[in-house]
Design an enzyme around this catalytic site. Structure first.
Site, PDB file in Angstrom:
ATOM      1  CB  VAL A   1      29.132  28.537 -19.939  1.00  0.00           C
ATOM      2  CG1 VAL A   1      29.397  29.961 -20.373  1.00  0.00           C
ATOM      3  CG2 VAL A   1      27.664  28.154 -20.159  1.00  0.00           C
TER       4      VAL A   1
ATOM      5  CE  LYS B   1      20.547  23.049 -27.767  1.00  0.00           C
ATOM      6  NZ  LYS B   1      21.340  23.827 -26.790  1.00  0.00           N
TER       7      LYS B   1
END
Length: 238
Positions: free
Chosen positions: A23, A47
């Protein structure tokens, strides 16, 4: 900025999740980092679990650092298969990533940065480990707001509504919703979705990132990001 019990300043954390995969979550994270950096904030991008990337290849945190020089990129674990972290760890026979490790890493980064962006893997409830830990648990433990990155086209209203409901049910604040890849020639569905997303999410629409922005150089990326994001960054984490 907030402060610890002994008065030491600590930065804020913002969890960035998608309403699904692909997305534009990494580009959205980079855009937030770019805007924060232009305001003079020290930014770290965490991350926790990188999947689908081989050793030596650039991961999502590296991509953010490429687009926004000066940020601190941190990756905790990496698994080669492009799967949810729990499945990827099991297939690789690798150590799983507990929620507590992500929370600890975020808190350490907050001690030396004004803003820590924690980019998840996929959506909010993707399993990080076999114990069922999710990014929602990370946000809860950090008492951090969550930014939803969504698609522009058909299906995004349902995906966004489900994610927003999951946040609300856990007492988590949605900082806003951001369209991660806005087409150059949006159709009727995209235009209508844009008007409905704030109501569906119960949070402000923070902007639309134009498709292809990830291919820009750092200076142009920062300029486009400043134009695309509609709210001052402090509003996101206040």
């Amino acid at each position: 900025m907030t402060a610890t019990a002994n008065g030491d300043p600590t930065g804020e954390a913002l969890v960035v999740t998608g309403t699904g995969t692909d997305v534009g979550k990494t580009v959205a994270t980079a855009a937030l980092a770019a805007v924060a950096s232009t305001h003079g904030l020290r930014v770290a991008v965490l991350k926790p679990a990188q999947t689908g990337v081989a050793p030596g290849e650039a991961g999502d945190a590296d991509e953010v650092a490429r687009l926004v020089p000066g940020v601190t990129p941190v990756e905790l674990v990496r698994y080669p298969d492009p799967l949810a972290p729990a499945n990827a760890a099991r297939r690789a026979g690798a150590e799983e990533l507990p929620v507590a490790a992500i929370v600890d890493a975020t808190r350490r980064l907050r001690a030396s940065h004004d803003l820590v962006l924690v980019e998840g893997a996929g959506g909010l409830l993707v399993r990080l480990n076999s114990a069922g830990g999710t990014l929602a648990e990370v946000a809860s433990a950090l008492a951090s707001p969550v930014l939803l990155v969504c698609r522009a086209g058909l299906g995004t209203l349902n995906d966004t509504a489900l994610s927003a409901e999951a946040l609300a049910g856990r007492g988590l604040r949605c900082a806003g919703v951001l369209v991660g890849c806005w087409p150059a020639d949006p159709g009727l569905a995209e235009r209508c979705n844009l008007a409905e997303l704030p109501d569906i999410a119960g949070a402000p629409l923070l902007g639309t990132l134009p498709e292809g922005i990830g291919g820009l150089g750092p200076e142009e990326f920062a300029r486009v990001s400043r134009t695309a994001l509609r709210l001052p960054l402090p509003n996101l984490v206040a």
